[in-house]
Design an enzyme around this catalytic site. Sequence first.
Site, PDB file in Angstrom:
ATOM      1  CG  ASN A   1      24.784  17.712  38.925  1.00  0.00           C
ATOM      2  OD1 ASN A   1      24.617  17.905  40.138  1.00  0.00           O
ATOM      3  ND2 ASN A   1      24.302  16.236  38.881  1.00  0.00           N
ATOM      4  CB  THR A   2      21.738  21.720  41.798  1.00  0.00           C
ATOM      5  OG1 THR A   2      21.190  20.442  42.289  1.00  0.00           O
ATOM      6  CG2 THR A   2      20.847  22.322  40.528  1.00  0.00           C
TER       7      THR A   2
END
Length: 164
Positions: free
Chosen positions: A42-43
Amino acid sequence: MTTPLLEGLPPVVASGARLLILGSFPSAQSLAARQYYANPRNTFWRITGELFAFDYGAAYERRLAALQSHGVALWDVLHKCRRIGSSDARIDPRSVVVNDFAELFANHPTITRVYFNGEKAATMFRRLVHVDTPVNCRRLPSTSPANAIAFDAKLAAWQDISLS
């Protein structure tokens, strides 16, 4: 066998918070770790680290403190739900329990902006949350690894949260 009712994470909000980032409901990894955006693909932390100039690889508590020092609060639209896996599409709509936004906004009147981390969070908030709040809302592209748009495009779209 019935899927268990899952319970989300408490809000991360400090006095003086100016903006709130809302997800839909924590992933299975986030629930297991008891940390927002715990999936390493997840960024979210990479984006917020770049926007607010903190080490997104730092310990979780340090990342939270960095966001809070910039007036950022975190939470999810849902308090409880039934879901298999981590996909928002797998949330059983008959099982959802919404977080108490009336209390949150009453206790933190300095929050004037809400940013949704993805379409599902925005849609659920608009459908399920019924509070009068003096907040501006905006949907941003999901930081989830399931959202296949390029990192640079996500970062550019998220730029607005740092302009306060």
